[in-house]
Motif scaffolding. Structure first.
Motif, mmCIF file in Angstrom:
data_model
loop_
_atom_site.group_PDB
_atom_site.id
_atom_site.type_symbol
_atom_site.label_atom_id
_atom_site.label_comp_id
_atom_site.label_asym_id
_atom_site.label_seq_id
_atom_site.Cartn_x
_atom_site.Cartn_y
_atom_site.Cartn_z
ATOM 1 N N GLY A 66 0.791 -1.221 0.000
ATOM 2 C CA GLY A 66 0.000 0.000 0.000
ATOM 3 C C GLY A 66 0.822 1.270 0.000
ATOM 4 O O GLY A 66 0.386 2.302 -0.526
ATOM 5 N N LEU A 67 2.025 1.218 0.570
ATOM 6 C CA LEU A 67 2.841 2.433 0.709
ATOM 7 C C LEU A 67 3.975 2.538 -0.299
ATOM 8 O O LEU A 67 4.580 3.600 -0.429
ATOM 9 C CB LEU A 67 3.423 2.507 2.126
ATOM 10 C CG LEU A 67 2.412 2.609 3.276
ATOM 11 C CD1 LEU A 67 3.146 2.679 4.613
ATOM 12 C CD2 LEU A 67 1.521 3.845 3.111
ATOM 13 N N LEU A 68 4.290 1.460 -1.012
ATOM 14 C CA LEU A 68 5.490 1.445 -1.858
ATOM 15 C C LEU A 68 5.499 2.533 -2.923
ATOM 16 O O LEU A 68 6.541 3.153 -3.178
ATOM 17 C CB LEU A 68 5.645 0.075 -2.528
ATOM 18 C CG LEU A 68 6.563 -0.920 -1.833
ATOM 19 C CD1 LEU A 68 6.578 -2.237 -2.581
ATOM 20 C CD2 LEU A 68 7.972 -0.372 -1.696
ATOM 21 N N LEU A 69 4.354 2.769 -3.565
ATOM 22 C CA LEU A 69 4.329 3.781 -4.623
ATOM 23 C C LEU A 69 4.703 5.164 -4.094
ATOM 24 O O LEU A 69 5.339 5.946 -4.791
ATOM 25 C CB LEU A 69 2.939 3.838 -5.268
ATOM 26 C CG LEU A 69 2.594 2.737 -6.267
ATOM 27 C CD1 LEU A 69 1.142 2.891 -6.729
ATOM 28 C CD2 LEU A 69 3.524 2.770 -7.470
ATOM 29 N N GLY A 70 4.302 5.447 -2.857
ATOM 30 C CA GLY A 70 4.545 6.780 -2.308
ATOM 31 C C GLY A 70 5.884 6.956 -1.632
ATOM 32 O O GLY A 70 6.451 8.062 -1.640
ATOM 33 N N THR A 71 6.442 5.889 -1.037
ATOM 34 C CA THR A 71 7.681 6.064 -0.284
ATOM 35 C C THR A 71 8.878 6.350 -1.197
ATOM 36 O O THR A 71 9.822 7.005 -0.783
ATOM 37 C CB THR A 71 7.975 4.820 0.579
ATOM 38 O OG1 THR A 71 7.879 3.638 -0.230
ATOM 39 C CG2 THR A 71 7.006 4.725 1.742
ATOM 40 N N SER A 207 -2.554 10.069 -1.591
ATOM 41 C CA SER A 207 -2.562 8.967 -2.554
ATOM 42 C C SER A 207 -2.157 7.660 -1.884
ATOM 43 O O SER A 207 -2.768 6.607 -2.117
ATOM 44 C CB SER A 207 -1.610 9.269 -3.715
ATOM 45 O OG SER A 207 -2.075 10.354 -4.487
ATOM 46 N N SER A 208 -1.127 7.718 -1.045
ATOM 47 C CA SER A 208 -0.689 6.522 -0.335
ATOM 48 C C SER A 208 -1.776 6.026 0.613
ATOM 49 O O SER A 208 -2.003 4.813 0.747
ATOM 50 C CB SER A 208 0.598 6.811 0.445
ATOM 51 O OG SER A 208 1.674 7.056 -0.425
ATOM 52 N N LEU A 209 -2.464 6.953 1.264
ATOM 53 C CA LEU A 209 -3.539 6.576 2.186
ATOM 54 C C LEU A 209 -4.677 5.905 1.430
ATOM 55 O O LEU A 209 -5.204 4.869 1.873
ATOM 56 C CB LEU A 209 -4.055 7.810 2.925
ATOM 57 C CG LEU A 209 -5.237 7.577 3.876
ATOM 58 C CD1 LEU A 209 -4.857 6.619 4.990
ATOM 59 C CD2 LEU A 209 -5.726 8.906 4.460
ATOM 60 N N TYR A 210 -5.054 6.452 0.277
ATOM 61 C CA TYR A 210 -6.131 5.849 -0.520
ATOM 62 C C TYR A 210 -5.745 4.441 -0.975
ATOM 63 O O TYR A 210 -6.577 3.521 -0.976
ATOM 64 C CB TYR A 210 -6.438 6.718 -1.735
ATOM 65 C CG TYR A 210 -7.071 8.050 -1.422
ATOM 66 C CD1 TYR A 210 -7.845 8.227 -0.283
ATOM 67 C CD2 TYR A 210 -6.893 9.152 -2.263
ATOM 68 C CE1 TYR A 210 -8.425 9.457 0.014
ATOM 69 C CE2 TYR A 210 -7.465 10.380 -1.981
ATOM 70 C CZ TYR A 210 -8.226 10.531 -0.841
ATOM 71 O OH TYR A 210 -8.788 11.746 -0.557
ATOM 72 N N ALA A 211 -4.494 4.268 -1.393
ATOM 73 C CA ALA A 211 -4.043 2.944 -1.839
ATOM 74 C C ALA A 211 -4.095 1.938 -0.694
ATOM 75 O O ALA A 211 -4.524 0.787 -0.869
ATOM 76 C CB ALA A 211 -2.624 3.035 -2.396
ATOM 77 N N LEU A 212 -3.680 2.373 0.494
ATOM 78 C CA LEU A 212 -3.677 1.484 1.660
ATOM 79 C C LEU A 212 -5.098 1.108 2.072
ATOM 80 O O LEU A 212 -5.377 -0.054 2.393
ATOM 81 C CB LEU A 212 -2.942 2.167 2.819
ATOM 82 C CG LEU A 212 -2.655 1.309 4.053
ATOM 83 C CD1 LEU A 212 -1.830 0.097 3.675
ATOM 84 C CD2 LEU A 212 -1.929 2.141 5.105
ATOM 85 N N SER A 216 -6.491 -2.715 2.063
ATOM 86 C CA SER A 216 -6.966 -3.253 3.344
ATOM 87 C C SER A 216 -8.420 -3.700 3.241
ATOM 88 O O SER A 216 -8.794 -4.779 3.725
ATOM 89 C CB SER A 216 -6.840 -2.192 4.444
ATOM 90 O OG SER A 216 -5.517 -1.757 4.582
ATOM 91 N N SER A 217 -9.234 -2.879 2.592
ATOM 92 C CA SER A 217 -10.650 -3.215 2.451
ATOM 93 C C SER A 217 -10.838 -4.420 1.542
ATOM 94 O O SER A 217 -11.697 -5.282 1.798
ATOM 95 C CB SER A 217 -11.412 -2.002 1.893
ATOM 96 O OG SER A 217 -11.268 -0.880 2.731
ATOM 97 N N LEU A 218 -10.034 -4.497 0.479
ATOM 98 C CA LEU A 218 -10.131 -5.632 -0.438
ATOM 99 C C LEU A 218 -9.796 -6.937 0.272
ATOM 100 O O LEU A 218 -10.510 -7.945 0.122
ATOM 101 C CB LEU A 218 -9.196 -5.415 -1.626
ATOM 102 C CG LEU A 218 -9.114 -6.554 -2.657
ATOM 103 C CD1 LEU A 218 -10.470 -6.764 -3.318
ATOM 104 C CD2 LEU A 218 -8.039 -6.249 -3.705
ATOM 105 N N VAL A 219 -8.709 -6.935 1.046
ATOM 106 C CA VAL A 219 -8.313 -8.141 1.783
ATOM 107 C C VAL A 219 -9.383 -8.529 2.797
ATOM 108 O O VAL A 219 -9.732 -9.709 2.941
ATOM 109 C CB VAL A 219 -6.954 -7.921 2.474
ATOM 110 C CG1 VAL A 219 -6.640 -9.064 3.431
ATOM 111 C CG2 VAL A 219 -5.849 -7.795 1.434
#
Length: 479
Positions: A66-71, A207-212, A216-219
């Motif tokens: 979830g965070l890789l794209l943003g970090t 953006s990172s928060l939305y991805a996470l 999380s919701s999908l899992v």
């Protein structure tokens, strides 16, 4: 020892720092799978439910993906050396918290913080290699080492976890990270290149928060859908949250001048094929390793080390075929390596299902080796397809997508296959595993899932065959 500056650094300094970066990357890869052999012990010591066990496994790759794209973008802004140091500190502290967690939910929280540390470190490892090695030949060698360490780390986890559990308590699988973190911190301060922040570079935390939130919701939705005692409102809320999170992420990217992800890159069949290949290979390998280590411990009575040594066949075969795949891309092209690799995975998992049902252990291990060979060939060139086919101006974005592809494959595998196992078991045994294990019912569920993995690998062979139907011998990024 003097800091590296790309000009007057010595070979000893550069290659020592590659060792430091490799240690960090090895920890990241190992922690993805080190708990596969520890789950039975965690169930016994902490009294975890099946759902809690899956969250203990998945909290780490979930936060990481979830965070890789943003970090990576944040590293551009504040400096990759500083990001690497911050990631090491978080990873070490989270490892201590996980090792001494008093229950399942504190352990899940610690695993999530481990994912935060890994997401902070991982993009910095490759960026620092590019900064450290200015000579192209040295840099290519260093990146090759980096890729090999990533493959070995992901596959080494079950064996290392089994070895530690043979002699120590379950917390040792986390505690082993601490001395490595301390050594890496000291060596980074001594030999890393100087920190080079770029304050002009923007980082978008939303953006990172939305991805996470989306992941999380999908899992959660997947786990709840496969739960025989599912809660309707939780499934509906998780599904709605996943849809809203994904919509918010897409909308946010379209408004940003410098988005984390632009979706037009997926118009390239080679790029999309590479993403599918990376995710599919990790889906098959992670699911096979997780379920196999559990089966041999719970049903066959193997020790954690013995169960880990069973799946080491995947690692032993994956490493040389990964090297061979990369070396032969310019002659063979993508299609035979990726599509053919998935056919090998499908045949290997299918054979393992037959051998498992007939107690043919030597054939089972040989089948796992075939899976490793196919997966190694796929993973060796899927990264080339992703990074090489993206526009040069989006190289950083492509590298982020490449990393997320592997983590997402692992995440989805544990969520889907790990949820299907108790579902199939309950249907076969007429009850859950907490009331006493029925070995025959467990084997039925396990072998059914192996056949599902085999069928999915065959589907991936067909889809990637279409993506690479022109069989290019390499990926050439447009300007």
């Amino acid at each position: 020892m003097k800091h590296l500056d790309n000009v007057d650094s010595t070979p000893a300094q550069r290659w020592t720092f590659l060792l430091v970066v490799s240690l960090g990357l090895l920890m990241i890869g190992v922690d993805n799978s080190i708990l596969y052999t520890a789950l039975p012990e965690l169930r016994s010591q902490l009294g975890t439910t099946e759902t809690q066990a899956l969250w203990i496994i998945n909290a780490y790759p979930l936060v990481l993906a979830g965070l890789l794209l943003g970090t990576g973008t944040l590293g551009d802004r504040i400096g990759h050396r500083l990001m690497f140091l911050i990631g090491l500190v978080i990873f070490g502290a989270a490892s201590l918290a996980a090792a001494f967690a008093p229950g399942a939910w504190p352990l899940i929280a610690a695993r999530a913080f481990l994912g935060l540390g890994a997401a902070t470190m991982m993009p910095a490892t490759l960026a620092l290699i590019r900064i450290t090695f200015s000579d192209e030949r040295e840099r290519n060698t260093a990146i090759g080492v980096w890729g090999s360490v990533a493959v070995v780390g992901a596959a080494l986890g079950p064996v290392l976890g089994g070895l530690l559990l043979e002699y120590f308590w379950w917390g040792s699988v986390f505690l082993i990270n601490v001395p490595i973190v301390v050594a890496a911190l000291v060596l980074t301060v001594a030999v890393a290149p100087p920190n080079m922040p770029n304050p002009v570079k923007r980082w978008d935390a939303r953006s990172s928060l939305y991805a996470l939130v989306t992941l999380s919701s999908l899992v959660t939705a997947i786990k709840e859908a496969a739960n025989p005692d599912r809660t309707g409102w939780l499934l509906a809320a998780a599904t709605l949250s996943a849809v809203l999170g994904a919509s918010a992420f897409v909308h946010r990217q379209r408004r940003l001048d410098d988005p984390l992800l632009t979706f037009d890159v997926f118009r390239s069949r080679i790029f999309s094929g590479g993403v599918l290949a990376a995710s599919g290979a990790m889906f098959a390998v992670a699911g096979l390793e997780l379920l196999t280590t559990q089966r041999f411990q719970l049903v066959a009575g193997y020790s954690p080390l013995e169960a880990g040594l069973i799946v080491v066949a995947v690692t032993v075969a994956a490493f040389p075929f990964s090297l061979l795949g990369g070396a032969s891309l310019h002659r063979a092209g993508f299609a035979p390596l990726i599509s053919g690799g998935f056919l090998a995975v499908a045949a290997g998992v299918g054979t393992a299902a037959w051998a498992g049902g007939h107690d043919a252990l030597p054939l089972f291990i040989a089948a796992l080796a075939l899976v490793g060979a196919g997966a190694g060939a796929i993973m060796s060139v899927s990264s080339t397809a992703i990074i090489g086919s993206a526009p040069i101006r989006r190289a950083g974005m492509a590298a982020g997508v490449e990393a997320v592809s592997y983590e997402f494959g692992t995440l989805l595998s544990v969520a889907v296959l790990g949820s299907l196992l108790p579902l199939f078991y309950a249907r076969s045994a007429g009850g859950d595993m907490l009331t006493g294990l029925n070995g025959a019912a467990y084997d039925d569920a396990y072998l059914t899932i192996l056949l599902i993995i085999s069928a999915l690998a065959a589907v991936f062979a067909a889809v990637t065959g279409w993506c690479f139907r022109d069989n290019p011998k390499g990926a050439h990024a447009p300007e």
